[in-house]
Design an enzyme around this catalytic site. Sequence first.
Site, mmCIF file in Angstrom:
data_model
loop_
_atom_site.group_PDB
_atom_site.id
_atom_site.type_symbol
_atom_site.label_atom_id
_atom_site.label_comp_id
_atom_site.label_asym_id
_atom_site.label_seq_id
_atom_site.Cartn_x
_atom_site.Cartn_y
_atom_site.Cartn_z
ATOM 1 N N CYS A 1 0.837 -1.195 0.000
ATOM 2 C CA CYS A 1 0.000 0.000 0.000
ATOM 3 C C CYS A 1 0.875 1.250 0.000
ATOM 4 O O CYS A 1 1.997 1.235 0.490
ATOM 5 C CB CYS A 1 -0.910 0.096 1.208
ATOM 6 S SG CYS A 1 -1.005 -1.268 2.303
ATOM 7 N N ASP A 2 0.314 2.293 -0.535
ATOM 8 C CA ASP A 2 0.956 3.597 -0.467
ATOM 9 C C ASP A 2 -0.124 4.648 -0.666
ATOM 10 O O ASP A 2 -1.188 4.357 -1.218
ATOM 11 C CB ASP A 2 2.039 3.753 -1.537
ATOM 12 C CG ASP A 2 2.930 4.949 -1.243
ATOM 13 O OD1 ASP A 2 3.760 4.839 -0.318
ATOM 14 O OD2 ASP A 2 2.761 5.992 -1.887
#
Length: 193
Positions: free
Chosen positions: A69-70
């Site tokens: 995730c980012d």
Amino acid sequence: MKKTLILASSSIYRRELLQRLQIPFNTVSPHVDETILDGEKPQDTALRLSQEKAKKVGTEYPHALIIGCDQVATLKGEQLGKPLNHNNATKQLRSMRGKEVTFHSALCLYNAETGYMQAEVVPYLVKFRKLTDDQIENYLTKEQPYHCAGSAKSEGLGIALIERMTGDDPNALIGLPLIRLITLLQNEGVNII
């Protein structure tokens, strides 16, 4: 669940979100360079980094399912990075007061064994209150959100900065869109309930 599930993140908030699904998982910090590439669109930055994090962890765990995730925040199309210090956070919050910020939360699920990767960006819109300088200073002194995109943590006191939120998955604002993740896991044969 047959495969090991790994969250490629050091975020305690993402870990707490994933715990809601009541499935076993491990966390591993991916340690990737988060530099924005020249000319890269915000959603592309978030997507690329989520995939790089998952692939990096996949080299250490070749038989696992890895969640990468980012998140990248934007104001009028311009990326708002992590402020890293008080002065930068103050400038960010002053520029955001009374305005709408888009949080591009990228999510990927990488099957390290097969090389199959599912990835997408889930946007979330946040309208900030018209904050005074004193309110900004009080917030930053109490919460110190210097490693958060947009200088605010909605899962904490940062909720007081927000006038309105709009999006398909409220968890996307914290950086792990659970509604989409459940679908990606199902595509890999992992059923939550």
